[in-house]
Design a protein around this motif. Structure first.
Motif, mmCIF file in Angstrom:
data_model
loop_
_atom_site.group_PDB
_atom_site.id
_atom_site.type_symbol
_atom_site.label_atom_id
_atom_site.label_comp_id
_atom_site.label_asym_id
_atom_site.label_seq_id
_atom_site.Cartn_x
_atom_site.Cartn_y
_atom_site.Cartn_z
ATOM 1 N N GLU A 195 14.223 -3.013 -14.900
ATOM 2 C CA GLU A 195 14.665 -1.675 -15.278
ATOM 3 C C GLU A 195 16.176 -1.507 -15.159
ATOM 4 O O GLU A 195 16.822 -0.909 -16.029
ATOM 5 C CB GLU A 195 13.968 -0.625 -14.393
ATOM 6 N N GLN A 196 16.749 -2.038 -14.086
ATOM 7 C CA GLN A 196 18.178 -1.816 -13.833
ATOM 8 C C GLN A 196 19.068 -2.866 -14.491
ATOM 9 O O GLN A 196 20.259 -2.634 -14.682
ATOM 10 C CB GLN A 196 18.424 -1.761 -12.323
ATOM 11 N N HIS A 197 18.491 -4.026 -14.825
ATOM 12 C CA HIS A 197 19.242 -5.102 -15.487
ATOM 13 C C HIS A 197 18.409 -5.672 -16.634
ATOM 14 O O HIS A 197 17.958 -6.826 -16.581
ATOM 15 C CB HIS A 197 19.595 -6.204 -14.486
ATOM 16 N N PRO A 198 18.178 -4.891 -17.669
ATOM 17 C CA PRO A 198 17.245 -5.310 -18.728
ATOM 18 C C PRO A 198 17.654 -6.570 -19.471
ATOM 19 O O PRO A 198 16.801 -7.230 -20.063
ATOM 20 C CB PRO A 198 17.207 -4.099 -19.661
ATOM 21 N N GLY A 199 18.920 -6.932 -19.468
ATOM 22 C CA GLY A 199 19.349 -8.117 -20.202
ATOM 23 C C GLY A 199 19.351 -9.382 -19.383
ATOM 24 O O GLY A 199 19.721 -10.456 -19.888
#
Length: 493
Positions: free
Chosen positions: A31-35
């Motif tokens: 969620e916080q680092h989708p990539g």
């Protein structure tokens, strides 16, 4: 026969464990680092960790699910949940958030090595279904496998055990074909597992006896919080109900934790008065339910709706407080000279700790001796770059810390990106050179057997901040989110 080995992949973040900690960490990372690329390694054939391995009768939570569950996934059941309900909840989290493609089952980490030159970890993995090995390289290693030794539970040595002609089992390795209908069962131990097993087995067993060397504190708690029914009647969104009940349970846990420290005798009286009210007149509550230690110096075993005391009142269960002299063919000879005949003995004697699965770690070729290391704010270990771990709470829902650590790690990963740095290492300062190393867990704070037996296996604790850990949630929730990522102990490269 030698196993094939090949380097298979590289991921930005590698999470170890697909239990409550690993699944929650994976959610927050996604969620916080989708990539960011990541994988979750799980040694079992399925997810759940403790809830995958613990399948004994009545297996359930000892914490409320509004704090043991996640803040992002409303819990809709009763506060105290069964193992099946918890596994279903975790399955829903995986499915609803498309986490399944990231989880690699029957993947066991067997070694981890950090290279400063390459600025990455190389993790050796054994594929348990085939016996093959592979390596995974990762920029950041996140350990979420908890502290249970799931393969080797703790069973004391009892003289004459080999003479016993009945069956002896440990809850952690429960045989699914065990037939206890009409049988005489002795459960050795009086912790949370015994409190779960006894009311679950009593209706079908001939009789169940809880044999304890020393007493444990018990707390009868409703399966549902008193606020739950009126909140449900208001037809509020599930998210609102979940958050309100989560805060209510946190408040309740905070009051009990503080009372255990500040006025333990008042808490002792409160617990014992409740037990006396639930048992027949004349029952020796002080002998069987009044420990020598103070409340919350060991975990207080939760008894949902007083079900264990109901089993005692029904005559289907009983409590014996005595030592074990020896086993014989028919059962157990007690220190007092009395005996307990048994068809089945359940060794609910606790578990063993295993720090990071006993996996060997090296940093630039040097073996890491965790017994000489200290934690940085309970999220990193000094001298180990780009590695975080999750250790939950003893007095609060475990998952509350999972989410605090997840937020910290995600904040750190963003900070590394923003500053162009590749690694962070918690590093002792010159003024910490003579710091006294304390035991991992202060016995005056918390001293159950599984802790005192395993202190030598664990990392240590410092005598000053930020090299301490095992704080309670009411401390961590105010401090950890505010910790500066520019602290002088954090060294970036």
């Amino acid at each position: 026969m030698a196993t094939a080995q090949h380097t298979s992949e590289h991921v930005d973040v590698l999470i170890i464990g697909a239990g409550v900690s690993g699944i929650g960490s994976a959610y927050h990372l996604k969620e916080q680092h989708p990539g960011r690329s990541f994988a979750v390694l799980e040694r079992n054939p399925g997810h759940g960790g403790t809830w995958w391995t613990h399948r004994y009768p009545g297996a359930r939570s000892d914490s409320d699910l509004f704090t043991y569950g996640y803040r992002f996934k409303p819990w809709r059941g009763t506060a105290i949940a069964t193992a099946d309900e918890i596994r279903k909840y975790l399955t829903d989290v995986i499915e609803e958030n498309q986490l399944a493609p990231y989880i690699r089952y029957q993947h066991q980490m067997t070694a981890a090595s950090w290279s400063t030159q390459e600025q990455q970890w190389t993790v050796t993995v054994r594929l348990l279904d085939s016996g093959a090995e592979k390596t995974i390289t990762t920029r950041f290693l996140w350990l979420c496998q908890g502290y249970y030794d799931h393969e080797k539970p703790f069973t004391p040595h009892w003289p004459g055990l080999e003479n016993f002609q009945g069956r002896i089992v440990h809850p952690q390795l429960w045989p699914q074909d065990l037939d206890y209908h009409g049988k005489r069962v002795v459960v050795i131990g009086s912790g949370a597992t015994a409190a779960t097993l006894i009311p679950a087995m009593a209706p079908d067993a001939g009789h169940v006896t809880m044999l304890q060397r020393t007493p444990t504190f018990f707390l009868s708690r409703p399966r549902s919080h008193p606020l739950e029914a009126p909140l449900r009647e208001l037809d509020l969104p599930d998210e609102w109900v979940h958050e309100i009940l989560r805060r209510a349970h946190i408040s309740q846990s905070t009051k009990f934790a503080h009372m255990g420290k500040e006025d333990p005798e008042a808490l002792r009286k409160r617990l014992l008065d409740d037990i006396r009210a639930r048992l027949p007149d004349g029952f020796d509550v002080d002998k069987h339910f009044n420990p020598a230690y103070r409340p919350w110096q060991q975990r207080i075993a939760v008894v949902p709706d007083g079900d264990m005391f109901d089993a005692i009142n029904s005559g289907k269960a009983s409590v014996v407080t005595d030592g074990i002299e020896n086993f014989d063919a028919r059962g157990i000879v007690l220190t007092s000279g009395e005996r307990l005949d048994a068809d089945i003995v359940v060794s609910a004697t606790g578990f063993n700790l295993k720090l990071f699965d006993d996996v060997p770690f090296t940093v630039d070729g040097e073996r890491v001796d965790f017994s000489q290391r200290v934690p940085y704010r309970g999220v990193m270990i000094n001298g180990l770059p780009n590695m975080a771990y999750v250790m939950g709470y003893f007095r609060f829902g475990w998952t509350l810390r999972v989410e605090l650590v997840s937020d910290w790690v995600c904040r750190m990963l963003a900070h590394l990106d923003q500053t162009g740095k590749r690694s962070v290492t918690a590093t002792l300062r010159p003024q910490d050179a003579d710091m006294a190393l304390q035991p991992w867990c202060d016995a005056s704070n918390f001293n159950p057997g599984y802790i005192t037996r395993s202190q030598h296996l664990m990392h240590r604790s410092g005598d000053r901040e930020p090299w301490t850990h095992l704080h309670d949630y009411d401390q961590d929730r105010d401090t950890l989110p505010q910790v500066s990522l520019h602290e002088d102990v954090l060294v970036y490269r």
